[in-house]
Write a protein that holds these residues in place. Structure first.
Motif, PDB file in Angstrom:
ATOM      1  N   ASP A 127      77.498  12.851  33.108  1.00 56.54           N
ATOM      2  CA  ASP A 127      76.305  12.102  33.086  1.00 56.54           C
ATOM      3  C   ASP A 127      75.820  12.097  34.702  1.00 56.54           C
ATOM      4  O   ASP A 127      74.731  12.578  34.942  1.00 56.54           O
ATOM      5  N   GLU A 128      76.754  11.799  35.358  1.00 62.37           N
ATOM      6  CA  GLU A 128      76.188  11.664  36.915  1.00 62.37           C
ATOM      7  C   GLU A 128      75.686  12.934  37.522  1.00 62.37           C
ATOM      8  O   GLU A 128      74.711  12.880  38.116  1.00 62.37           O
ATOM      9  N   GLN A 129      76.390  13.852  37.390  1.00 55.97           N
ATOM     10  CA  GLN A 129      76.213  15.337  37.577  1.00 55.97           C
ATOM     11  C   GLN A 129      74.892  15.924  37.061  1.00 55.97           C
ATOM     12  O   GLN A 129      73.996  16.395  37.619  1.00 55.97           O
ATOM     13  N   ILE A 130      74.697  15.530  35.758  1.00 54.43           N
ATOM     14  CA  ILE A 130      73.548  15.689  35.037  1.00 54.43           C
ATOM     15  C   ILE A 130      72.445  15.304  35.915  1.00 54.43           C
ATOM     16  O   ILE A 130      71.291  16.041  36.066  1.00 54.43           O
ATOM     17  N   ASN A 131      72.266  13.900  36.118  1.00 54.88           N
ATOM     18  CA  ASN A 131      71.087  13.363  36.656  1.00 54.88           C
ATOM     19  C   ASN A 131      70.833  13.958  38.005  1.00 54.88           C
ATOM     20  O   ASN A 131      69.678  14.089  38.487  1.00 54.88           O
ATOM     21  N   GLU A 132      71.985  14.399  38.704  1.00 48.90           N
ATOM     22  CA  GLU A 132      71.752  14.968  40.299  1.00 48.90           C
ATOM     23  C   GLU A 132      70.991  16.244  39.955  1.00 48.90           C
ATOM     24  O   GLU A 132      70.060  16.570  40.601  1.00 48.90           O
ATOM     25  N   VAL A 133      71.473  17.006  39.126  1.00 46.86           N
ATOM     26  CA  VAL A 133      71.195  18.539  39.006  1.00 46.86           C
ATOM     27  C   VAL A 133      69.325  18.400  38.327  1.00 46.86           C
ATOM     28  O   VAL A 133      68.700  18.967  38.819  1.00 46.86           O
ATOM     29  N   MET A 189      68.831  27.993  44.989  1.00 46.31           N
ATOM     30  CA  MET A 189      69.346  28.365  43.822  1.00 46.31           C
ATOM     31  C   MET A 189      68.068  28.368  42.881  1.00 46.31           C
ATOM     32  O   MET A 189      67.163  27.384  43.020  1.00 46.31           O
ATOM     33  N   SER A 190      67.777  29.231  41.939  1.00 46.20           N
ATOM     34  CA  SER A 190      66.495  29.346  41.162  1.00 46.20           C
ATOM     35  C   SER A 190      66.459  28.353  39.819  1.00 46.20           C
ATOM     36  O   SER A 190      67.567  27.589  39.817  1.00 46.20           O
ATOM     37  N   LEU A 191      65.324  27.996  39.510  1.00 49.17           N
ATOM     38  CA  LEU A 191      65.412  27.033  38.587  1.00 49.17           C
ATOM     39  C   LEU A 191      66.236  27.363  37.317  1.00 49.17           C
ATOM     40  O   LEU A 191      66.760  26.418  36.487  1.00 49.17           O
ATOM     41  N   VAL A 192      65.927  28.784  36.811  1.00 46.78           N
ATOM     42  CA  VAL A 192      66.701  29.315  35.848  1.00 46.78           C
ATOM     43  C   VAL A 192      68.263  29.020  35.860  1.00 46.78           C
ATOM     44  O   VAL A 192      68.913  28.463  35.158  1.00 46.78           O
ATOM     45  N   SER A 193      68.756  29.108  37.199  1.00 51.21           N
ATOM     46  CA  SER A 193      70.262  29.025  37.585  1.00 51.21           C
ATOM     47  C   SER A 193      70.524  27.455  37.426  1.00 51.21           C
ATOM     48  O   SER A 193      71.427  27.065  36.807  1.00 51.21           O
ATOM     49  N   LYS A 194      69.630  26.704  38.035  1.00 49.10           N
ATOM     50  CA  LYS A 194      69.913  25.166  37.788  1.00 49.10           C
ATOM     51  C   LYS A 194      69.826  24.794  36.448  1.00 49.10           C
ATOM     52  O   LYS A 194      70.748  23.894  36.006  1.00 49.10           O
ATOM     53  N   TYR A 195      69.135  25.173  35.518  1.00 49.75           N
ATOM     54  CA  TYR A 195      69.151  25.126  34.116  1.00 49.75           C
ATOM     55  C   TYR A 195      70.367  25.396  33.546  1.00 49.75           C
ATOM     56  O   TYR A 195      70.861  24.655  32.417  1.00 49.75           O
ATOM     57  N   GLU A 196      70.642  26.665  33.842  1.00 53.42           N
ATOM     58  CA  GLU A 196      72.180  26.942  33.243  1.00 53.42           C
ATOM     59  C   GLU A 196      73.032  26.169  33.642  1.00 53.42           C
ATOM     60  O   GLU A 196      73.995  25.735  32.947  1.00 53.42           O
ATOM     61  N   GLU A 197      73.291  25.593  34.890  1.00 56.35           N
ATOM     62  CA  GLU A 197      74.362  24.625  35.310  1.00 56.35           C
ATOM     63  C   GLU A 197      74.064  23.255  34.408  1.00 56.35           C
ATOM     64  O   GLU A 197      74.994  22.770  34.300  1.00 56.35           O
ATOM     65  N   LEU A 198      72.727  22.828  34.503  1.00 56.98           N
ATOM     66  CA  LEU A 198      72.482  21.490  33.675  1.00 56.98           C
ATOM     67  C   LEU A 198      72.996  21.539  32.240  1.00 56.98           C
ATOM     68  O   LEU A 198      73.760  20.778  31.703  1.00 56.98           O
ATOM     69  N   ASP A 199      72.664  22.862  31.546  1.00 62.69           N
ATOM     70  CA  ASP A 199      72.910  22.737  30.200  1.00 62.69           C
ATOM     71  C   ASP A 199      74.439  22.948  29.967  1.00 62.69           C
ATOM     72  O   ASP A 199      75.198  22.400  29.260  1.00 62.69           O
ATOM     73  N   ARG A 200      75.215  23.496  31.099  1.00 61.67           N
ATOM     74  CA  ARG A 200      76.640  23.351  31.035  1.00 61.67           C
ATOM     75  C   ARG A 200      77.185  21.893  31.263  1.00 61.67           C
ATOM     76  O   ARG A 200      78.180  21.641  30.549  1.00 61.67           O
ATOM     77  N   LEU A 201      76.549  21.323  32.221  1.00 61.79           N
ATOM     78  CA  LEU A 201      77.280  19.982  32.477  1.00 61.79           C
ATOM     79  C   LEU A 201      76.876  18.991  31.172  1.00 61.79           C
ATOM     80  O   LEU A 201      77.631  18.209  30.806  1.00 61.79           O
TER      81      LEU A 201
END
Length: 127
Positions: free
Chosen positions: A19-25, A1-13
């Motif tokens: 919180d726990e998933q935010i730290n993991e991503v 997964m690209s950094l851009v995609s990971k940031y999209e996931e992070l922003d959604r979280l």
């Protein structure tokens, strides 16, 4: 997964307060960012702020620098700031990282730096 995609996931979280998933991503983002930056250093290249993946890496390092500074790891945060001044290819970003390093050298806390130097009322829009 690209950094851009990971940031999209992070922003959604973040919007879902996961919180726990935010730290993991964010850890995943940092791991990928460190790989990208090490590759750039080995090849004597800079980070292109116009490339979406590299722009995400710049964001990750900025956020990591602020996190370290806020947690009191000022020497480590300064090192990131110094490194980013030389790794980014954009003059405004170089100035930004330099400004944050000056704040750390001045001995300011992150909160005090923002109070003193950052206008949070009007966001900067790069045109």
């Amino acid at each position: 997964m690209s950094l851009v995609s990971k940031y999209e996931e992070l922003d959604r979280l973040i919007h879902q307060n996961q919180d726990e998933q935010i730290n993991e991503v964010f850890r995943e983002i940092l791991n990928e960012t460190f790989k990208l930056i090490n590759n750039k250093i080995e090849n004597q290249e800079t980070l292109d702020a116009n490339n979406p993946e590299e722009k995400a890496a710049i964001r990750a390092m900025f956020e990591y620098m602020l996190e370290l500074w806020d947690e009191g790891a000022v020497d480590e945060a300064k090192e990131i700031g110094y490194d980013m001044v030389y790794l980014v290819d954009d003059e405004k970003l170089k100035e930004m990282f330099t400004g944050y390093v000056f704040g750390m050298l001045e001995g300011l806390s992150l909160d005090r730096f923002f109070e003193k130097y950052v206008n949070t009322e009007k966001p900067y829009l790069d045109e």
